[in-house]
Design a protein around this motif. Sequence first.
Motif: not given
Length: 195
Positions: A110-128
């Motif tokens: 409810e507005g406390l989080i502006t974005e979320i992303f998860v990265m793998d062991n190389r720094g590549l996005n897994v989900g966002q």
Amino acid sequence: MRGLRIPTSASATLLLAALFSPGQAVAEDIRTMAVTEFVENNVRPWLTEPAILNAVIAQNAAHAAIDQAGIDALDARWRAELFNAERPMIEAQLSNALSLTLKGRQRAAEGLITEIFVMDNRGLNVGQSDITSDYWQGDEAKWLKSFGTGALYIEDAERDESTQLMQAQASLPITDPHTGAIIGTITVGVNLDAL
């Protein structure tokens, strides 16, 4: 706030102290403490969930043989798609199971989080939860400092130009529960105006 724990007690006391104390360093310390408390109470528990762990483990396996040239090519493709009407890579990423989970988490905040992303062991996005400006985060402090040290890393607070919200990005390492090895990271944008 649907189970989210907003920093209280110590953070509130320090916030009052900051209001009556000069100095940006005090304000930064208080922001850091509030973000730390929020992330530890609300985000860290996610890191043992199968939705996150399985997605990171699967992508690490899929990218086990990728070299820097391959990483750069994926990142260049992502950046090129940002300006195209057709975005197969971006659309596939934003519609994967982990991204949908993260979007739900962001909505529930409810507005406390502006974005979320998860990265793998190389720094590549897994989900966002939202589109990022690049696909590879492995050259950025958010990934380097959380993955490399195994600790929470909080970037300096900034006012987002598009939303005008004061926010800070907090990054945590994700560990394999069976081996204890760091397998990826998660970054969460925390809306400081809402804490």
